[in-house]
Design an enzyme around this catalytic site. Structure first.
Site, PDB file in Angstrom:
ATOM      1  NE  ARG A  77      -2.957  -0.251  -4.819  1.00 25.98           N
ATOM      2  CZ  ARG A  77      -4.154  -0.630  -4.365  1.00 25.98           C
ATOM      3  NH1 ARG A  77      -4.232  -1.660  -3.522  1.00 25.98           N
ATOM      4  NH2 ARG A  77      -5.248  -0.014  -4.732  1.00 25.98           N
ATOM      5  CB  SER A  92     -14.807  -6.228 -13.425  1.00 23.29           C
ATOM      6  OG  SER A  92     -14.604  -6.147 -12.026  1.00 23.29           O
ATOM      7  CB  CYS A 130      -1.655   4.040  16.627  1.00 21.72           C
ATOM      8  SG  CYS A 130      -2.791   5.286  17.256  1.00 21.72           S
ATOM      9  CB  CYS A 153      -3.896   3.042  21.120  1.00 20.51           C
ATOM     10  SG  CYS A 153      -4.017   2.298  19.487  1.00 20.51           S
ATOM     11  CB  CYS A 188      -5.092   3.690  14.849  1.00 18.74           C
ATOM     12  SG  CYS A 188      -4.944   2.444  16.133  1.00 18.74           S
ATOM     13  CE1 TYR A 244      -4.345  -1.143  -0.287  1.00 13.59           C
ATOM     14  CE2 TYR A 244      -3.381  -2.985   0.905  1.00 13.59           C
ATOM     15  CZ  TYR A 244      -4.409  -2.458   0.137  1.00 13.59           C
ATOM     16  OH  TYR A 244      -5.482  -3.237  -0.223  1.00 13.59           O
ATOM     17  CG  HIS A 271     -14.378  -0.432  -2.428  1.00 11.27           C
ATOM     18  ND1 HIS A 271     -14.300  -1.012  -3.670  1.00 11.27           N
ATOM     19  CD2 HIS A 271     -15.577  -0.852  -1.901  1.00 11.27           C
ATOM     20  CE1 HIS A 271     -15.382  -1.749  -3.903  1.00 11.27           C
ATOM     21  NE2 HIS A 271     -16.179  -1.656  -2.846  1.00 11.27           N
TER      22      HIS A 271
HETATM   23  C1  BJW Z   1     -11.504   0.328 -18.570  1.00 14.98           C
HETATM   24  C2  BJW Z   1     -10.317   0.877 -19.055  1.00 14.98           C
HETATM   25  C3  BJW Z   1     -10.392   2.193 -19.546  1.00 14.98           C
HETATM   26  C4  BJW Z   1      -9.864  -1.105 -18.367  1.00 14.98           C
HETATM   27  N1  BJW Z   1     -11.567   2.872 -19.535  1.00 14.98           N
HETATM   28  N2  BJW Z   1     -12.654   1.013 -18.575  1.00 14.98           N
HETATM   29  C5  BJW Z   1     -23.153 -10.058  -2.362  1.00 14.98           C
HETATM   30  C6  BJW Z   1     -23.016 -11.054  -3.289  1.00 14.98           C
HETATM   31  C7  BJW Z   1     -21.810 -11.720  -3.454  1.00 14.98           C
HETATM   32  C8  BJW Z   1     -20.702 -11.408  -2.669  1.00 14.98           C
HETATM   33  C9  BJW Z   1     -20.838 -10.419  -1.724  1.00 14.98           C
HETATM   34  C10 BJW Z   1     -22.042  -9.750  -1.589  1.00 14.98           C
HETATM   35  N3  BJW Z   1     -21.876  -8.809  -0.612  1.00 14.98           N
HETATM   36  C11 BJW Z   1     -20.613  -8.871  -0.145  1.00 14.98           C
HETATM   37  C12 BJW Z   1     -19.957  -9.849  -0.802  1.00 14.98           C
HETATM   38  C13 BJW Z   1     -18.549 -10.220  -0.543  1.00 14.98           C
HETATM   39  C14 BJW Z   1     -17.546  -9.299  -1.182  1.00 14.98           C
HETATM   40  C15 BJW Z   1     -17.643  -9.466  -2.700  1.00 14.98           C
HETATM   41  O1  BJW Z   1     -18.171  -8.655  -3.414  1.00 14.98           O
HETATM   42  N4  BJW Z   1     -17.067 -10.516  -3.231  1.00 14.98           N
HETATM   43  C16 BJW Z   1     -17.075 -10.752  -4.680  1.00 14.98           C
HETATM   44  C17 BJW Z   1     -15.653 -10.909  -5.183  1.00 14.98           C
HETATM   45  C18 BJW Z   1     -17.965 -11.918  -4.950  1.00 14.98           C
HETATM   46  N5  BJW Z   1     -17.741  -7.903  -0.804  1.00 14.98           N
HETATM   47  C19 BJW Z   1     -17.240  -7.421   0.341  1.00 14.98           C
HETATM   48  O2  BJW Z   1     -16.634  -8.113   1.138  1.00 14.98           O
HETATM   49  C20 BJW Z   1     -17.471  -5.945   0.645  1.00 14.98           C
HETATM   50  N6  BJW Z   1     -17.935  -5.765   1.975  1.00 14.98           N
HETATM   51  C21 BJW Z   1     -19.204  -6.005   2.342  1.00 14.98           C
HETATM   52  O3  BJW Z   1     -20.027  -6.355   1.543  1.00 14.98           O
HETATM   53  O4  BJW Z   1     -19.450  -5.794   3.685  1.00 14.98           O
HETATM   54  C22 BJW Z   1     -20.657  -6.313   4.220  1.00 14.98           C
HETATM   55  C23 BJW Z   1     -20.342  -7.727   4.645  1.00 14.98           C
HETATM   56  C24 BJW Z   1     -19.312  -7.944   5.533  1.00 14.98           C
HETATM   57  C25 BJW Z   1     -19.053  -9.241   5.948  1.00 14.98           C
HETATM   58  C26 BJW Z   1     -19.792 -10.306   5.448  1.00 14.98           C
HETATM   59  C27 BJW Z   1     -20.809 -10.063   4.532  1.00 14.98           C
HETATM   60  C28 BJW Z   1     -21.098  -8.760   4.152  1.00 14.98           C
HETATM   61  C29 BJW Z   1     -16.156  -5.185   0.594  1.00 14.98           C
HETATM   62  C30 BJW Z   1     -15.584  -5.108  -0.784  1.00 14.98           C
HETATM   63  C31 BJW Z   1     -14.211  -4.432  -0.736  1.00 14.98           C
HETATM   64  C32 BJW Z   1     -13.501  -4.446  -2.077  1.00 14.98           C
HETATM   65  N7  BJW Z   1     -12.162  -4.024  -1.886  1.00 14.98           N
HETATM   66  C33 BJW Z   1     -11.291  -3.865  -3.033  1.00 14.98           C
HETATM   67  C34 BJW Z   1      -9.882  -3.511  -2.519  1.00 14.98           C
HETATM   68  C35 BJW Z   1      -9.849  -2.066  -2.041  1.00 14.98           C
HETATM   69  C36 BJW Z   1      -8.515  -1.692  -1.531  1.00 14.98           C
HETATM   70  C37 BJW Z   1      -7.477  -1.655  -2.603  1.00 14.98           C
HETATM   71  O5  BJW Z   1      -7.575  -0.879  -3.559  1.00 14.98           O
HETATM   72  O6  BJW Z   1      -6.515  -2.410  -2.464  1.00 14.98           O
HETATM   73  O7  BJW Z   1     -11.791  -2.840  -3.908  1.00 14.98           O
HETATM   74  S1  BJW Z   1     -11.255  -5.301  -4.085  1.00 14.98           S
HETATM   75  C38 BJW Z   1     -11.100  -4.395  -5.606  1.00 14.98           C
HETATM   76  O8  BJW Z   1     -12.244  -4.635  -6.440  1.00 14.98           O
HETATM   77  C39 BJW Z   1     -11.151  -2.903  -5.209  1.00 14.98           C
HETATM   78  C40 BJW Z   1     -12.026  -2.339  -6.298  1.00 14.98           C
HETATM   79  O9  BJW Z   1     -12.586  -1.112  -5.871  1.00 14.98           O
HETATM   80  C41 BJW Z   1     -13.032  -3.435  -6.528  1.00 14.98           C
HETATM   81  C42 BJW Z   1     -13.739  -3.377  -7.837  1.00 14.98           C
HETATM   82  O10 BJW Z   1     -12.827  -3.545  -8.889  1.00 14.98           O
HETATM   83  P1  BJW Z   1     -13.054  -2.711 -10.229  1.00 14.98           P
HETATM   84  O11 BJW Z   1     -12.946  -1.269  -9.945  1.00 14.98           O
HETATM   85  O12 BJW Z   1     -14.279  -3.154 -10.896  1.00 14.98           O
HETATM   86  O13 BJW Z   1     -11.739  -3.080 -11.084  1.00 14.98           O
HETATM   87  P2  BJW Z   1     -11.455  -4.350 -12.036  1.00 14.98           P
HETATM   88  O14 BJW Z   1      -9.999  -4.437 -12.213  1.00 14.98           O
HETATM   89  O15 BJW Z   1     -12.171  -5.525 -11.552  1.00 14.98           O
HETATM   90  O16 BJW Z   1     -12.124  -3.961 -13.442  1.00 14.98           O
HETATM   91  C43 BJW Z   1     -11.581  -2.928 -14.259  1.00 14.98           C
HETATM   92  C44 BJW Z   1     -12.533  -2.675 -15.416  1.00 14.98           C
HETATM   93  O17 BJW Z   1     -12.047  -1.532 -16.118  1.00 14.98           O
HETATM   94  C45 BJW Z   1     -12.609  -3.821 -16.431  1.00 14.98           C
HETATM   95  O18 BJW Z   1     -13.983  -4.068 -16.710  1.00 14.98           O
HETATM   96  C46 BJW Z   1     -11.917  -3.235 -17.678  1.00 14.98           C
HETATM   97  O19 BJW Z   1     -12.474  -3.704 -18.908  1.00 14.98           O
HETATM   98  C47 BJW Z   1     -12.164  -1.766 -17.512  1.00 14.98           C
HETATM   99  N8  BJW Z   1     -11.185  -0.879 -18.150  1.00 14.98           N
HETATM  100  N9  BJW Z   1      -9.310   0.005 -18.940  1.00 14.98           N
HETATM  101  C48 BJW Z   1     -12.629   2.279 -19.063  1.00 14.98           C
HETATM  102  N10 BJW Z   1      -9.255   2.838 -20.056  1.00 14.98           N
HETATM  103 ZN    ZN Z   2      -4.556   3.892  17.891  1.00 14.32          ZN
END
Ligand code: BJW
Ligand code: ZN
Length: 256
Positions: free
Chosen positions: A73, A199, A157, A160, A129, A70, A121
């Site tokens: 990044r 995606s 931190c 704490c 912390c 991170y 996100h």
């Molecule tokens: C272009 C381009 C150009 C290329 N122009 N386009 C309901 C159903 C099923 C599962 C779940 C659900 N609810 C919750 C879940 C579980 C989970 C989840 O979704 N899992 C799936 C994988 C199935 N979700 C969670 O855990 C979330 N929390 C939650 O729901 O809390 C409540 C809960 C808690 C406990 C139990 C149950 C419920 C939290 C999700 C956190 C996601 N975190 C990340 C990391 C963030 C930190 C970091 O940056 O390191 O977020 S994962 C990663 O994916 C990041 C992104 O924001 C996220 C989405 O990715 P994104 O942006 O779509 O990127 P890509 O790479 O996937 O796609 C890029 C796209 O761009 C492609 O389509 C290309 O074609 C396109 N592209 N060039 C335009 N020039």
């Molecule tokens: Zn702290």
């Protein structure tokens, strides 16, 4: 459908809309040089398993690997600049109500000039912390890291002593308080929803286009590739953020 021609239907929606919500993902920042998560070859996740690094389990089992990734990044995001797509959305927001709901943890929308940004996100620069009861922000300078795999021990931190962590949302973690409710309200209060560069596989963010359509708000996907959302939107425009958005915003420009 040409990548360089705004589809007629979209031009009509854009001209009629007084309130627009734009849901963005990693593809929005791709043309700023920030790698997407899942794109073949360029995606960070081709080299590293996301479940290993962007996860609570990784943080607990190998905090210096996760923290180092991170910190690297943060440096990449600092060095990047908003692209023509970010700038077009900021320009549009000066004459139309344009709200941004982003899954991105970078600050390129804000640096382009959009102030109305909901970060689902978390934010890369907002280190804090890791103790959930403390959560004190951390704003000390970060070390210089040149490789994504360089280990950096998380500092303690100052309040704490618990390790400092990235201010992002990992799988299994709750989204920032109120962020999803705000995003849902914005989508439901819009005449048009644009879904740019995601995606659509991560929830609950991927529910927002369905929510909009369920309430009769037209949803348009702007993405060079088909996604999980493509069959659940009103129109797909196969173009990139930096090519398509300036054309789209230009189609709504006031007559000279
Ligand atoms: C272009 C381009 C150009 C290329 N122009 N386009 C309901 C159903 C099923 C599962 C779940 C659900 N609810 C919750 C879940 C579980 C989970 C989840 O979704 N899992 C799936 C994988 C199935 N979700 C969670 O855990 C979330 N929390 C939650 O729901 O809390 C409540 C809960 C808690 C406990 C139990 C149950 C419920 C939290 C999700 C956190 C996601 N975190 C990340 C990391 C963030 C930190 C970091 O940056 O390191 O977020 S994962 C990663 O994916 C990041 C992104 O924001 C996220 C989405 O990715 P994104 O942006 O779509 O990127 P890509 O790479 O996937 O796609 C890029 C796209 O761009 C492609 O389509 C290309 O074609 C396109 N592209 N060039 C335009 N020039
Ligand atoms: Zn702290």
């Amino acid at each position: 459908m040409s990548a360089d021609l705004v589809p007629d239907e979209l031009v009509a929606w854009v001209r009629q809309a007084t309130t627009v919500t734009v849901l963005t993902g990693a593809g929005m920042s791709a043309e700023s040089g920030i790698a997407t998560f899942r794109d073949a070859q360029t995606g960070l996740w081709e080299r590293y398993d996301p479940m290993q690094i962007a996860s609570v389990d990784a943080w607990l089992s190998d905090p210096s690997l996760v923290y180092g990734w991170y910190v690297w990044r943060v440096a990449v995001a600092h060095a990047a600049a908003p692209n023509a797509g970010h700038l077009a959305l900021a320009d549009w927001a000066r004459r139309t109500r344009v709200r941004i709901v982003t899954q991105n943890v970078d600050d390129l929308h804000e640096r382009a000039g959009n102030s109305d940004v909901v970060h689902l996100h978390g934010e890369l620069m907002a280190l804090r912390c890791s103790d959930e009861w403390c959560g004190a922000p951390y704003d000390q300078p970060l070390p210089i890291v040149s490789e994504p795999t360089e280990r950096v021990t998380p500092p303690p931190c100052s309040v704490c002593g618990a390790p400092v962590r990235p201010g992002v949302v990992w799988f299994g973690e709750m989204l920032p308080e109120g962020a999803m409710d705000t995003a849902a309200d914005l989508v439901l209060g819009s005449d048009l929803v644009l879904v740019v560069g995601t995606s659509g596989i991560v929830y609950p963010a991927a529910m927002l286009p369905d929510l909009a359509r369920g309430h009769g708000v037209p949803v348009v996907e702007i993405n060079p590739e088909a996604t999980d959302l493509s069959d659940r939107v009103d129109l797909c425009w196969r173009t990139t953020a930096a090519r398509g958005l300036p054309l789209l915003v230009g189609s709504d420009a006031p007559a000279p």
